[in-house]
Design an enzyme around this catalytic site. Structure first.
Site, mmCIF file in Angstrom:
data_model
loop_
_atom_site.group_PDB
_atom_site.id
_atom_site.type_symbol
_atom_site.label_atom_id
_atom_site.label_comp_id
_atom_site.label_asym_id
_atom_site.label_seq_id
_atom_site.Cartn_x
_atom_site.Cartn_y
_atom_site.Cartn_z
ATOM 1 N N ASP A 10 0.989 -1.168 -0.079
ATOM 2 C CA ASP A 10 -0.040 -0.051 0.058
ATOM 3 C C ASP A 10 0.966 1.199 -0.030
ATOM 4 O OD1 ASP A 10 -2.848 0.933 2.021
ATOM 5 O OD2 ASP A 10 -1.596 2.292 0.652
ATOM 6 N N ASP A 34 -5.468 8.708 -4.320
ATOM 7 C CA ASP A 34 -5.657 9.980 -3.816
ATOM 8 C C ASP A 34 -6.502 9.865 -2.789
ATOM 9 O OD1 ASP A 34 -7.003 12.857 -5.515
ATOM 10 O OD2 ASP A 34 -5.807 12.655 -3.774
ATOM 11 N N SER A 118 -2.153 6.835 -13.692
ATOM 12 C CA SER A 118 -2.859 6.968 -14.628
ATOM 13 C C SER A 118 -3.725 5.284 -14.766
ATOM 14 C CB SER A 118 -2.499 7.434 -16.003
ATOM 15 O OG SER A 118 -2.489 9.031 -15.750
HETATM 16 N N1 APR Z 1 -1.555 1.569 -3.074
HETATM 17 C C1 APR Z 1 -0.630 1.482 -4.232
HETATM 18 N N2 APR Z 1 -1.429 1.315 -5.240
HETATM 19 C C2 APR Z 1 -2.867 1.645 -5.332
HETATM 20 C C3 APR Z 1 -3.693 1.924 -3.938
HETATM 21 C C4 APR Z 1 -2.895 2.118 -3.067
HETATM 22 N N3 APR Z 1 -3.310 2.252 -1.616
HETATM 23 N N4 APR Z 1 -4.647 2.437 -4.395
HETATM 24 C C5 APR Z 1 -5.003 2.174 -5.956
HETATM 25 N N5 APR Z 1 -3.637 1.880 -6.376
HETATM 26 C C6 APR Z 1 -3.300 1.540 -7.731
HETATM 27 C C7 APR Z 1 -4.329 1.358 -8.543
HETATM 28 O O1 APR Z 1 -4.838 -0.073 -8.665
HETATM 29 C C8 APR Z 1 -3.967 1.811 -9.945
HETATM 30 O O2 APR Z 1 -3.053 0.783 -10.470
HETATM 31 O O3 APR Z 1 -2.671 3.027 -8.071
HETATM 32 C C9 APR Z 1 -2.841 3.002 -9.438
HETATM 33 C C10 APR Z 1 -3.464 4.184 -9.717
HETATM 34 O O4 APR Z 1 -4.847 4.354 -9.807
HETATM 35 P P1 APR Z 1 -5.719 5.634 -9.144
HETATM 36 O O5 APR Z 1 -5.606 5.812 -7.920
HETATM 37 O O6 APR Z 1 -7.226 5.375 -9.788
HETATM 38 O O7 APR Z 1 -5.226 6.834 -10.138
HETATM 39 P P2 APR Z 1 -5.302 7.393 -11.593
HETATM 40 O O8 APR Z 1 -5.567 5.881 -12.618
HETATM 41 O O9 APR Z 1 -4.116 8.130 -11.867
HETATM 42 O O10 APR Z 1 -6.593 8.293 -11.683
HETATM 43 C C11 APR Z 1 -6.498 9.586 -10.736
HETATM 44 O O11 APR Z 1 -8.528 8.791 -9.664
HETATM 45 O O12 APR Z 1 -8.489 8.493 -7.619
HETATM 46 C C12 APR Z 1 -8.872 9.454 -8.578
HETATM 47 O O13 APR Z 1 -8.709 11.636 -7.605
HETATM 48 C C13 APR Z 1 -8.088 10.615 -8.382
HETATM 49 O O14 APR Z 1 -9.030 11.852 -10.026
HETATM 50 C C14 APR Z 1 -7.816 11.145 -9.901
HETATM 51 C C15 APR Z 1 -8.083 9.847 -10.318
#
Ligand code: APR
Length: 292
Positions: A10, A34, A118
């Site tokens: 995480d 986020d 992303s």
């Molecule tokens: N630790 C590690 N990796 C994570 C975690 C975590 N706690 N939570 C999610 N992931 C992974 C997801 O599985 C994905 O592979 O991180 C990667 C990025 O996913 P997102 O968080 O959805 O980010 P992104 O695709 O860049 O989208 C950004 O999503 O959450 C919203 O506010 C954010 O609008 C923005 C958009």
């Protein structure tokens, strides 16, 4: 160039100088990474986002805030391109990693943990996002010494690890099993096998050569079985060119459609492993000559 490692875990629990947030342009929190960072770091992060980014942050840019209650010292927020919304400019994704490292240098951070920007809500094809991350981090001049690419899912972690070993293979010591893998045999359209070759090279980077060839053979074939999920012995009677023997491994598939990410065990049984044993015999033979 920083040492790049794959981490299964995480992002919020990473004990590094700075963790990177996959933010959005508004910079007021969201879901995924986020959401996790704001939830675990507490309201101080949002307060800092509002104060330091009153007008948000542009796609491809990065900026830092406090990390609040997180183990990390700082959060570096970056906004990836939204593939699902039609933002397909890869240079914007690359800019996220480059700008985040620039901000890390401004902070004097020496260890940084990235999620795969992303690849969640924004839907960028994962294999290409992994390649973009590794290529950009490896090419960026930075004082950051350690970069972690963190995945919360084991299959994604394996894919990142295989890509790192393929693109940034670790140094192997002399007299190690890994040193036998230094020169890759020409692969005749065996697409997943170079990934397996590099993975074995990395796994054995520090493994001292055993005293006899049978121990070496057992070590290599057992590890192949562990990675591929099938014993090599099952395929020794299969002709090496029998494509039905191909075993698909998602972590070895760069996803651009060309490669099936397949490993061909008959090739390893008939050619790959004998090459390695022959190199071992030559090495042992040369050492025997030196001892005489
Ligand atoms: N630790 C590690 N990796 C994570 C975690 C975590 N706690 N939570 C999610 N992931 C992974 C997801 O599985 C994905 O592979 O991180 C990667 C990025 O996913 P997102 O968080 O959805 O980010 P992104 O695709 O860049 O989208 C950004 O999503 O959450 C919203 O506010 C954010 O609008 C923005 C958009």
């Amino acid at each position: 160039m920083p040492v790049i490692t794959a981490v299964l875990g995480d992002i919020t629990t990473q004990d590094v100088d700075a963790i990177v947030n996959a933010a959005n342009k508004a910079m007021r929190g969201g879901g995924g990474v986020d959401g996790a960072i704001h939830a675990c770091g507490g309201p101080a992060i949002l307060r800092d986002c509002i104060a330091r980014f009153p007008n948000g942050l542009a796609t491809g840019d990065a900026g830092w805030t406090t990390a609040g209650d997180l183990p990390a010292w700082r959060v570096i927020h970056t906004v990836g391109p939204n593939y699902r919304a039609g933002q397909r400019d890869r240079s914007l994704l690359e800019a996220c990693y480059r700008r985040a490292l620039d901000v890390a240098d401004e902070l004097g951070a020496r260890s940084v943990a990235f999620p795969l920007i992303s690849t969640g809500v924004y839907g960028w094809p994962r294999a290409d996002a992994i390649a973009a991350a590794i290529e950009t981090i490896a090419a960026t001049r930075t004082r950051v010494a350690e970069v972690r690419l963190v995945a919360s899912d084991e299959a994604v972690y394996k894919q990142i690890r295989a890509a790192i070993w393929l693109q940034c293979p670790p140094l192997v010591g002399t007299g190690t099993v890994g040193s036998l893998f230094e020169r890759e045999p020409i692969q005749y359209s065996l697409r997943g096998d170079p990934y397996l070759w590099r993975e074995l090279r990395a796994r054995f980077a520090d493994t001292p050569l055993p005293g006899d060839w049978f121990t070496l053979r057992t070590l290599i074939t057992d590890t192949i079985a562990q990675v591929v999920g099938e014993p090599l012995a099952n395929r020794e009677s299969t002709p090496w060119h029998d494509s039905t023997a191909a075993i698909h491994l998602p972590e070895f598939d760069p996803g651009h459609g060309m490669s099936a990410g397949a490993v061909h065990l008959p090739w390893w049984a008939h050619t790959g492993v004998p090459i390695l044993l022959d190199r071992y015999a030559a090495l042992r033979g040369s050492e025997a000559v030196q001892d005489d």
